[in-house]
Design a protein around this motif. Structure first.
Motif, PDB file in Angstrom:
ATOM      1  N   MET A   1       0.823  -1.014  -0.031  1.00 26.66           N
ATOM      2  CA  MET A   1      -0.098  -0.130   0.013  1.00 26.66           C
ATOM      3  C   MET A   1       0.888   1.115  -0.048  1.00 26.66           C
ATOM      4  O   MET A   1       1.935   1.313   0.687  1.00 26.66           O
ATOM      5  N   THR A   2       0.466   2.246  -0.794  1.00 28.79           N
ATOM      6  CA  THR A   2       1.218   3.490  -0.845  1.00 28.79           C
ATOM      7  C   THR A   2       0.573   4.790  -0.184  1.00 28.79           C
ATOM      8  O   THR A   2       0.159   4.532   0.882  1.00 28.79           O
ATOM      9  N   ASP A   3       0.716   5.705  -0.925  1.00 30.79           N
ATOM     10  CA  ASP A   3       0.218   7.043  -0.140  1.00 30.79           C
ATOM     11  C   ASP A   3      -1.299   6.753   0.311  1.00 30.79           C
ATOM     12  O   ASP A   3      -2.201   5.982  -0.284  1.00 30.79           O
ATOM     13  N   THR A   4      -1.732   7.629   1.251  1.00 33.44           N
ATOM     14  CA  THR A   4      -2.916   7.654   1.853  1.00 33.44           C
ATOM     15  C   THR A   4      -3.742   8.741   1.085  1.00 33.44           C
ATOM     16  O   THR A   4      -3.319   9.629   0.824  1.00 33.44           O
ATOM     17  N   LEU A   5      -5.218   8.447   1.021  1.00 35.65           N
ATOM     18  CA  LEU A   5      -5.977   9.380   0.553  1.00 35.65           C
ATOM     19  C   LEU A   5      -6.801   9.995   1.683  1.00 35.65           C
ATOM     20  O   LEU A   5      -7.403   9.277   2.436  1.00 35.65           O
ATOM     21  N   HIS A   6      -6.921  11.445   1.991  1.00 32.74           N
ATOM     22  CA  HIS A   6      -7.848  11.746   2.909  1.00 32.74           C
ATOM     23  C   HIS A   6      -9.153  12.411   2.421  1.00 32.74           C
ATOM     24  O   HIS A   6      -9.013  13.086   1.147  1.00 32.74           O
ATOM     25  N   VAL A   7     -10.311  12.301   2.796  1.00 29.68           N
ATOM     26  CA  VAL A   7     -11.384  12.765   2.321  1.00 29.68           C
ATOM     27  C   VAL A   7     -12.234  13.016   3.655  1.00 29.68           C
ATOM     28  O   VAL A   7     -12.195  12.303   4.593  1.00 29.68           O
ATOM     29  N   THR A   8     -13.191  13.874   3.454  1.00 32.87           N
ATOM     30  CA  THR A   8     -14.146  14.292   4.388  1.00 32.87           C
ATOM     31  C   THR A   8     -15.227  13.084   4.645  1.00 32.87           C
ATOM     32  O   THR A   8     -15.648  12.311   3.732  1.00 32.87           O
TER      33      THR A   8
ATOM     34  N   GLN B   1     -17.920  13.992   1.900  1.00 30.31           N
ATOM     35  CA  GLN B   1     -17.242  13.255   0.658  1.00 30.31           C
ATOM     36  C   GLN B   1     -17.500  11.739   0.834  1.00 30.31           C
ATOM     37  O   GLN B   1     -17.974  11.096  -0.317  1.00 30.31           O
ATOM     38  N   PHE B   2     -16.999  11.323   1.740  1.00 32.57           N
ATOM     39  CA  PHE B   2     -17.281   9.650   1.670  1.00 32.57           C
ATOM     40  C   PHE B   2     -18.552   9.430   1.813  1.00 32.57           C
ATOM     41  O   PHE B   2     -18.735   8.309   0.916  1.00 32.57           O
ATOM     42  N   GLN B   3     -19.562   9.879   2.539  1.00 33.24           N
ATOM     43  CA  GLN B   3     -20.863   9.365   2.185  1.00 33.24           C
ATOM     44  C   GLN B   3     -21.566   9.703   1.135  1.00 33.24           C
ATOM     45  O   GLN B   3     -22.181   8.722   0.483  1.00 33.24           O
ATOM     46  N   ARG B   4     -21.240  10.608   0.206  1.00 31.69           N
ATOM     47  CA  ARG B   4     -21.752  10.961  -1.061  1.00 31.69           C
ATOM     48  C   ARG B   4     -21.347   9.901  -2.205  1.00 31.69           C
ATOM     49  O   ARG B   4     -21.799   9.569  -3.097  1.00 31.69           O
ATOM     50  N   GLU B   5     -20.004   9.243  -2.039  1.00 29.74           N
ATOM     51  CA  GLU B   5     -19.288   8.511  -3.024  1.00 29.74           C
ATOM     52  C   GLU B   5     -18.989   7.154  -2.083  1.00 29.74           C
ATOM     53  O   GLU B   5     -17.558   7.061  -2.443  1.00 29.74           O
ATOM     54  N   VAL B   6     -19.552   6.695  -1.441  1.00 31.20           N
ATOM     55  CA  VAL B   6     -19.160   5.437  -0.780  1.00 31.20           C
ATOM     56  C   VAL B   6     -18.444   4.319  -1.858  1.00 31.20           C
ATOM     57  O   VAL B   6     -17.234   3.975  -1.370  1.00 31.20           O
ATOM     58  N   SER B   7     -19.012   4.093  -2.591  1.00 32.71           N
ATOM     59  CA  SER B   7     -18.470   3.058  -3.721  1.00 32.71           C
ATOM     60  C   SER B   7     -17.186   3.542  -4.237  1.00 32.71           C
ATOM     61  O   SER B   7     -16.275   2.616  -4.331  1.00 32.71           O
ATOM     62  N   ARG B   8     -17.121   4.713  -4.483  1.00 31.77           N
ATOM     63  CA  ARG B   8     -15.751   5.338  -5.167  1.00 31.77           C
ATOM     64  C   ARG B   8     -14.565   4.940  -4.115  1.00 31.77           C
ATOM     65  O   ARG B   8     -13.577   4.607  -4.358  1.00 31.77           O
ATOM     66  N   TYR B   9     -14.801   5.449  -2.784  1.00 29.10           N
ATOM     67  CA  TYR B   9     -14.023   5.268  -1.852  1.00 29.10           C
ATOM     68  C   TYR B   9     -13.741   3.717  -1.247  1.00 29.10           C
ATOM     69  O   TYR B   9     -12.486   3.374  -0.986  1.00 29.10           O
ATOM     70  N   GLN B  10     -14.750   3.048  -1.575  1.00 29.48           N
ATOM     71  CA  GLN B  10     -14.329   1.565  -1.286  1.00 29.48           C
ATOM     72  C   GLN B  10     -13.520   0.987  -2.429  1.00 29.48           C
ATOM     73  O   GLN B  10     -12.526   0.041  -2.021  1.00 29.48           O
ATOM     74  N   ASP B  11     -13.637   1.165  -3.746  1.00 31.81           N
ATOM     75  CA  ASP B  11     -12.810   0.971  -4.774  1.00 31.81           C
ATOM     76  C   ASP B  11     -11.310   1.404  -4.394  1.00 31.81           C
ATOM     77  O   ASP B  11     -10.265   0.617  -4.657  1.00 31.81           O
ATOM     78  N   GLU B  12     -11.422   2.927  -4.098  1.00 33.60           N
ATOM     79  CA  GLU B  12     -10.031   3.477  -4.007  1.00 33.60           C
ATOM     80  C   GLU B  12      -9.247   2.641  -2.627  1.00 33.60           C
ATOM     81  O   GLU B  12      -8.040   2.460  -2.591  1.00 33.60           O
ATOM     82  N   ALA B  13      -9.905   2.080  -1.672  1.00 42.10           N
ATOM     83  CA  ALA B  13      -9.392   1.656  -0.500  1.00 42.10           C
ATOM     84  C   ALA B  13      -8.606   0.191  -0.991  1.00 42.10           C
ATOM     85  O   ALA B  13      -7.819  -0.533  -0.302  1.00 42.10           O
TER      86      ALA B  13
END
Length: 88
Positions: free
Chosen positions: A1-8, A11-23
């Motif tokens: 795993m590399t760099d970490t992504l920070h979101v509010t 933002q996370f609630q609005r695009e849960v699927s996107r951030y799950q994929d990013e994780a």
């Protein structure tokens, strides 16, 4: 795993699927009021970390250099409170 992504959290609630994929690629840190609150990681990374929690090593698993390092490492001053447990 590399760099970490920070979101509010918003933002996370609005695009849960996107951030799950990013994780799946890197940890996603969810912030609230500017503070880190939770981290989303892949299930694979979670299980890898859990295995490490339970890893038990025997003396023969350590190299001589490892053992020398352990024996010569300075003790934290607070550790002196446990000397009575090993004195005999």
């Amino acid at each position: 795993m590399t760099d970490t992504l920070h979101v509010t959290a918003t933002q996370f609630q609005r695009e849960v699927s996107r951030y799950q994929d990013e994780a799946l690629r890197r940890p996603v840190v969810v912030t609230r009021n500017g503070r880190e609150r939770t981290v989303t990681i892949s299930a694979q990374e979670y299980h890898r970390l859990k295995r490490r929690d339970r890893e038990v090593l025997a003396l023969e698993d350590f190299s001589n250099a490892d053992l020398d390092g352990i024996m010569t490492a300075p003790m934290h001053p607070d550790a002196a409170g446990f000397d009575h447990e090993v004195e005999g």
